[in-house]
Design a protein around this motif. Structure first.
Motif, PDB file in Angstrom:
ATOM      1  N   SER A  13       1.428  -7.108   7.470  1.00 58.32           N
ATOM      2  CA  SER A  13       1.753  -6.971   6.221  1.00 58.32           C
ATOM      3  C   SER A  13       1.816  -8.399   5.447  1.00 58.32           C
ATOM      4  O   SER A  13       1.910  -9.146   6.442  1.00 58.32           O
ATOM      5  N   SER A  54      -1.101   0.841   3.314  1.00 57.11           N
ATOM      6  CA  SER A  54       0.144   1.081   2.348  1.00 57.11           C
ATOM      7  C   SER A  54       0.165   0.103   1.317  1.00 57.11           C
ATOM      8  O   SER A  54      -0.201  -1.252   1.710  1.00 57.11           O
ATOM      9  N   ASP A  77       2.940  -1.428  -1.440  1.00 59.21           N
ATOM     10  CA  ASP A  77       4.357  -1.230  -1.947  1.00 59.21           C
ATOM     11  C   ASP A  77       4.862  -2.228  -2.915  1.00 59.21           C
ATOM     12  O   ASP A  77       5.036  -3.477  -2.479  1.00 59.21           O
TER      13      ASP A  77
END
Length: 222
Positions: free
Chosen positions: A26, A92, A94
């Protein structure tokens, strides 16, 4: 940067298994909807090192990774004088935090001999050969939550199904955190049996209300 739970390693060293998969990379980006290629390479290399205990000698990506779920870029790692292609996939987004998976190719980059051998094997393989290499256990079933079945539930029910089929799976583990409650959705898993590692594909076959049923396909070709 947001803290992300790390998944267990699949291999013990680069190239020890046909597939090395790092999950949970990430990075908080500040650019126009993408993660800088250098940051992708650095974080991916760090995750591989963290998961398998060994960092590649070099990890490079030629382009930025789009901050869009499903977006992919091709990168390359070099280790011990051998180069391997890598697929980096956004899983993902976010806010300004992007998470991605890293999948290392099975064969070295430019290994045309291996590619030719693979093509020849695929071209000459009959359907009954494929059936011998892949065994399907009885279906496993669980109740989905928020449109997915947790990896914990998949592991528990799949282990029970394999045992019911006469197998003795140990340390059954999956690379994803959940199985989507959508027909055709898949996740990769593996388990040990008599000291041999078996790769497994878990595939959703039906969704009835909140009940999800999936097949467990064990690769017997190792």
């Amino acid at each position: 940067m947001r803290q992300v739970r790390r998944k267990p390693a699949i291999g013990v060293a680069l190239g020890a298994l046909p597939l090395v998969l790092a999950t949970g990379c990430s990075f908080s980006f500040g650019g126009p909807g993408s993660v800088d290629a250098d940051q992708v390479a650095q974080r991916s290399s760090e995750m591989l090192a963290e998961q398998i205990g060994q960092a590649p000698d070099e990890f490079t990506c030629p382009e930025d990774l789009p901050a869009e779920v499903g977006a992919e870029v091709r990168c390359e790692l070099t280790h011990g004088g051998e180069s391997l292609g890598v697929t980096v996939t956004t899983t993902s987004v976010d806010g300004d935090n992007v998470q991605w998976d890293v999948q290392v190719d099975e064969t070295p980059a430019g290994d045309t001999a291996a590619e030719d051998d693979t093509a020849a094997e695929e071209g000459g393989a009959a359907q009954d050969d494929a059936a011998e290499e892949t065994a399907a256990a009885d279906n496993a079933t669980a109740v989905a939550s928020d449109g997915q079945v947790s990896a914990t539930e998949v592991v528990e029910q799949s282990t029970a199904a394999l045992q019911a089929a006469g197998r003795s799976p140990q340390n059954f583990a999956c690379t994803s955190s959940h199985l989507r409650a959508e027909v055709g959705a898949e996740m990769s898993c593996n388990f040990f049996e008599d000291g041999v590692l078996h790769n497994v594909t878990v595939a959703t076959t039906s969704v009835d209300g909140g009940t999800v049923t999936w097949d467990i396909r064990v690769d017997e070709s190792q």
